[in-house]
Enzyme design. Structure first.
Site, mmCIF file in Angstrom:
data_model
loop_
_atom_site.group_PDB
_atom_site.id
_atom_site.type_symbol
_atom_site.label_atom_id
_atom_site.label_comp_id
_atom_site.label_asym_id
_atom_site.label_seq_id
_atom_site.Cartn_x
_atom_site.Cartn_y
_atom_site.Cartn_z
ATOM 1 N N LYS A 103 -31.762 -41.273 58.272
ATOM 2 C CA LYS A 103 -31.972 -42.615 58.179
ATOM 3 C C LYS A 103 -30.835 -43.357 57.513
ATOM 4 O O LYS A 103 -30.573 -44.486 57.949
ATOM 5 C CB LYS A 103 -33.206 -42.970 57.313
ATOM 6 N N LYS A 203 -34.829 -46.779 55.499
ATOM 7 C CA LYS A 203 -36.146 -47.095 56.335
ATOM 8 C C LYS A 203 -36.271 -48.692 56.662
ATOM 9 O O LYS A 203 -36.777 -49.029 57.744
ATOM 10 C CB LYS A 203 -37.084 -46.185 55.807
HETATM 11 N N1 HSE Z 1 -37.531 -38.237 50.172
HETATM 12 C C1 HSE Z 1 -38.391 -39.076 51.395
HETATM 13 C C2 HSE Z 1 -39.477 -39.537 50.427
HETATM 14 C C3 HSE Z 1 -38.673 -38.281 52.234
HETATM 15 O O1 HSE Z 1 -39.844 -39.237 49.177
HETATM 16 O O2 HSE Z 1 -40.470 -40.233 51.088
HETATM 17 C C4 HSE Z 1 -37.546 -38.332 53.358
HETATM 18 O O3 HSE Z 1 -37.275 -39.599 53.875
#
Ligand code: HSE
Length: 432
Positions: A103, A203
């Protein structure tokens, strides 16, 4: 048809999940893809002889693999930024399709990478970059492509959701809940990225670019994490009928697009409030489809592998339906002080007659309307001159810059004895 020749960069949890999914579901995948998907080469900086590569060759040189000209697709699952970016650029420049779960590189370089893909007649798939197994990229790119969206909201960091759920359900402090998340392997190597909102902002950058044609502008996304959330705020929110969630919100407004990541009070009755633990969810409000809701595992070997393999199947068909460069007619992302939301305020105030009235007067002079207020009987720790109580207020919607001015005045009142806590409120009322 010849098999799709795949080169896999990385041999960590997700890459091993990809090998497993391709092996376990080989027959159905081949049927949907119209041919076999064959991993012919694997490269990883760390050798893992215990992993069954299904006949693929192995090397420790990921960049050389990315530059091979006998591969149809390179899958980038090494993580990190610099080498991963170099690897993706190498493959795309060579006209090799790329699937990535990274991402950060998509959020920071998405525009350039999609241009590079397009210039070299290659495809770039990144379904795995947002919300693991939830097919939100393909939904925005394909199934919902006929819509204009009003907003996209999501719980897109599982670690933060796990921590907030533990704080709400078990009364744990933030740091105890973080420790538990780490022990269970939810948090990434550096928990700061998760708990301070950076992972969710990556994201949300991608969702905003695809949903609103707003470009990949990570630097313009407002980012706030959950480390300042106190158990007492969760409890007051509950008494007022809300749950505190860490959300990413992209919303169209007349002046531009809001893109922001922060904790928010969400009504207890809303679907998002029921998403507990490390689960992710995304909700999209669109002008034709109405409200659509997606929930599932946002991380983990097999859910993320599911997204990677979905992109591979897409590429294996003659015309892939992966994201293209957004149209460039982007409306600007709005700065946070132009964002309009309702607010939850917790104001530590001396327990004196008139304290609440003075706070209310300032809010009223700033044209901020109070929706609900509670002032608890139980006092906080004794101060020099008396006791303090939190004044808790819910407001109607107001622009952030107006709230900032009002809170500066409230904070300066002699009765206010500590820092004011403010958390945005999202009603997200369902319309269909
Ligand atoms: N570390 C991220 C989360 C998952 O806790 O959602 C991978 O993007």
């Amino acid at each position: 048809m010849d098999p799709l020749r795949v080169g896999l960069c990385g041999l960590g949890t997700v890459a091993q999940g990809v090998l497993q999914v391709l092996s376990d579901n080989a027959e159905g995948i081949a049927r949907r893809a119209g041919r076999q998907l064959q991993v012919v080469a694997v490269a990883s900086r760390t050798a893992k002889p215990e992993v069954d590569l299904g006949g693929a060759t192995f090397s420790t040189d990921v960049l050389t693999l990315a530059g091979r000209d006998d591969l149809d697709v390179v899958v980038e699952l090494i993580g990190g930024e610099d080498t991963a970016l170099q690897l993706v650029e190498t493959a795309l420049s060579n006209g090799t399709h790329v699937v990535t779960g990274n991402k950060a590189i998509v959020a920071l370089h998405g525009e350039r990478l999609l241009s590079l893909a397009s210039a070299n007649s290659a495809h770039l798939g990144f379904e795995a970059a947002v919300a693991g197994g939830i097919p939100i990229i393909s939904s925005l790119t394909n199934a919902l492509a006929g819509n204009a969206h009003e907003w996209i909201v999501g719980i897109i960091n599982g670690t933060s959701n796990f921590i907030l759920t533990a704080m709400a359900e078990q009364g744990q402090s933030f740091s105890d809940a973080l420790e538990e998340a780490q022990a269970l392997g939810y948090a990434e190597a550096d928990p700061t990225f998760d708990v301070e909102g950076v992972d969710a902002a990556h994201k949300l950058t991608i969702l905003t670019a695809l949903g609103f044609g707003a470009g990949f502008r990570f630097d313009d996304v407002y980012v706030e994490g959950i480390s300042a959330i106190a158990v007492e705020d969760i409890e007051y929110a509950r008494q007022l009928g809300y749950v505190i969630k860490h959300i990413g919100m992209a919303r169209r407004r007349a002046a531009g697009i809001e893109a922001r990541v922060h904790p928010a009070l969400v009504p207890q009755s809303h679907l998002l409030s029921s998403i507990g633990g490390a689960t992710n969810a995304v909700m999209v409000r669109s002008n034709a489809a109405g409200d659509t809701f997606y929930a599932g595992a946002g991380a983990g070997a097999l859910p993320t592998a599911s997204a990677v393999v979905g992109d591979l199947v897409d590429i294996s068909k003659s015309s892939a339906r992966l994201p293209r460069l957004p149209d460039g007619s982007a409306t600007p992302l709005l700065p946070i002080d132009r964002v309009e939301t309702e607010y939850y305020l917790r104001i530590p105030s001396l327990d004196q007659p008139g304290a609440f009235a003075r706070v209310a007067t300032i809010l009223s002079e700033c044209k901020i309307s109070i929706e609900a207020a509670i002032q608890r009987e139980q006092a906080g720790p004794s101060l020099d001159e008396g006791q303090w109580v939190p004044i808790v207020i819910l407001t109607h919607a107001v622009e952030e810059q107006v709230m900032n001015r009002a809170l500066a005045e409230v904070q300066a009142l002699p009765e206010v004895v500590g820092e004011i806590t403010r958390i945005r409120v999202e009603q997200l009322a369902v319309t269909n």
